[in-house]
Design a protein around this motif. Structure first.
Motif, short mmCIF file in Angstrom:
data_model
loop_
_atom_site.label_atom_id
_atom_site.label_comp_id
_atom_site.label_asym_id
_atom_site.label_seq_id
_atom_site.Cartn_x
_atom_site.Cartn_y
_atom_site.Cartn_z
N LEU A 192 52.50 44.50 64.17
CA LEU A 192 53.57 44.03 63.29
C LEU A 192 53.98 45.11 62.31
N LEU A 193 53.01 45.81 61.73
CA LEU A 193 53.33 46.89 60.79
C LEU A 193 54.10 48.01 61.46
N PHE A 194 53.77 48.31 62.72
CA PHE A 194 54.49 49.36 63.44
C PHE A 194 55.94 48.95 63.65
N VAL A 195 56.15 47.70 64.03
CA VAL A 195 57.52 47.21 64.23
C VAL A 195 58.28 47.21 62.91
N VAL A 196 57.62 46.79 61.84
CA VAL A 196 58.24 46.82 60.52
C VAL A 196 58.60 48.25 60.13
N GLY A 197 57.73 49.20 60.51
CA GLY A 197 58.01 50.61 60.24
C GLY A 197 59.22 51.13 60.98
N ILE A 198 59.58 50.48 62.07
CA ILE A 198 60.78 50.83 62.81
C ILE A 198 62.03 50.28 62.13
N LEU A 199 61.94 49.04 61.66
CA LEU A 199 63.12 48.31 61.19
C LEU A 199 63.36 48.39 59.69
N LEU A 200 62.28 48.37 58.89
CA LEU A 200 62.43 48.19 57.46
C LEU A 200 62.97 49.40 56.68
N PRO A 201 62.49 50.62 56.93
CA PRO A 201 62.93 51.74 56.08
C PRO A 201 64.44 51.91 55.98
N GLU A 202 65.13 51.79 57.10
CA GLU A 202 66.58 51.97 57.04
C GLU A 202 67.25 50.87 56.22
N GLN A 203 66.68 49.65 56.29
CA GLN A 203 67.24 48.55 55.50
C GLN A 203 67.02 48.78 54.01
N ILE A 204 65.85 49.29 53.65
CA ILE A 204 65.58 49.59 52.24
C ILE A 204 66.47 50.72 51.77
N ASP A 205 66.64 51.75 52.60
CA ASP A 205 67.52 52.86 52.25
C ASP A 205 68.93 52.36 51.93
N ALA A 206 69.43 51.47 52.79
CA ALA A 206 70.77 50.94 52.59
C ALA A 206 70.85 50.11 51.31
N LEU A 207 69.81 49.33 51.04
CA LEU A 207 69.78 48.48 49.86
C LEU A 207 69.75 49.31 48.58
N LEU A 208 68.96 50.39 48.60
CA LEU A 208 68.79 51.22 47.41
C LEU A 208 69.81 52.36 47.33
N GLY A 209 70.61 52.49 48.37
CA GLY A 209 71.59 53.58 48.38
C GLY A 209 70.98 54.93 48.62
N LEU A 210 69.89 54.98 49.37
CA LEU A 210 69.21 56.24 49.67
C LEU A 210 69.54 56.69 51.08
N GLY A 211 69.48 57.98 51.31
CA GLY A 211 69.61 58.52 52.65
C GLY A 211 71.03 58.60 53.17
N GLY A 212 72.01 58.10 52.44
CA GLY A 212 73.38 58.23 52.88
C GLY A 212 73.74 57.39 54.09
N GLY A 213 73.04 56.27 54.31
CA GLY A 213 73.35 55.41 55.46
C GLY A 213 72.72 55.94 56.72
#
Length: 239
Positions: free
Chosen positions: A114-135
């Protein structure tokens, strides 16, 4: 020079996470632990992805996470494609196998997956939420590779070590993972560092949730970390 420093800090962060996992699991107890089937399965998929790339020239185009192409599966299949050449592929597969094994011995198989799958999906969502990484990245080098999910999972090992650290050195090692991750992000724009911070935060939250779960409920996921033999248990308790 910049590229060399980028690679050096990225490798150093991984070494710190693996050492955190070894410290949390117990270096002397590895021999007697059960076979980490989740780690084996993820490693087999990663190797199969490389073999597919070698046998099919269109594998990367069909399975990477290029935002200009459609396909819901790309976010998952791209993780098992490698784009760092021979050295990069070997590094990614080896670190995935090691980190996933340590994670399974700490968290248990289902939670590790589950953590591995979350590691695939979650970071990009957090980046978008916090405005990090430029999308979503437009750099083709970021369309594939298992390193992001591996670093996320690896950072949970540091969180686990922090919760059971017995020495200042162990606590410093555990806290050093998110600290170095933040430094890498701010100084190098190195996404591996930011992903590690996310993984460390989630690992800490999971530990807190498991810590406050009533003992009458589901056994702790890390029950697999107990030595298999009575002799090993006696040896561990004597330390």
């Amino acid at each position: 020079m910049g590229g060399l420093l980028f690679n050096a800090t990225t490798a150093a962060l991984m070494v710190m996470m693996i050492n955190s996992g070894l410290g949390a699991v117990g270096r002397d107890s590895l021999r007697g632990r059960p076979l980490p089937w989740v780690a084996v399965g993820l490693t087999v998929l990663a190797v199969a992805g490389v073999v597919l790339q070698l046998c099919w020239a269109g594998a990367m185009a069909a399975l990477d996470d290029d935002p200009s192409k459609t396909g819901w599966w790309r976010v998952f299949t791209s993780v098992f494609m490698q784009n760092g050449g021979v050295t990069g592929a070997i590094w990614n597969i080896a670190t995935l196998a090691f980190v996933a094994a340590l994670a399974q011995w700490l968290w248990g198989g289902p939670l590790t997956l589950l953590l591995f799958v979350v590691g695939i999906l979650l970071p990009e969502q957090i980046d978008a939420l916090l405005g990090l990484g430029g999308g979503h990245s437009a750099d083709p080098r970021n369309f594939a590779g298992s390193s992001g999910a591996t670093y996320f999972l690896g950072a949970t090992l540091a969180a686990a070590l922090l919760t059971r650290a017995q020495t200042r050195k162990q606590r410093a090692l555990a806290v050093g993972v998110p600290a170095l991750g933040l430094l890498m992000w701010f100084a190098q724009d190195n996404g591996h560092g930011l992903v590690a911070v996310y993984g460390f935060a989630l690992g800490t939250l999971i530990w807190a949730a498991l810590r406050w779960t009533p003992r009458s409920g589901t056994p702790h996921a890390a029950a697999e970390t107990r030595p298999r033999s009575a002799r090993q248990a006696k040896r561990s308790s004597a330390k």
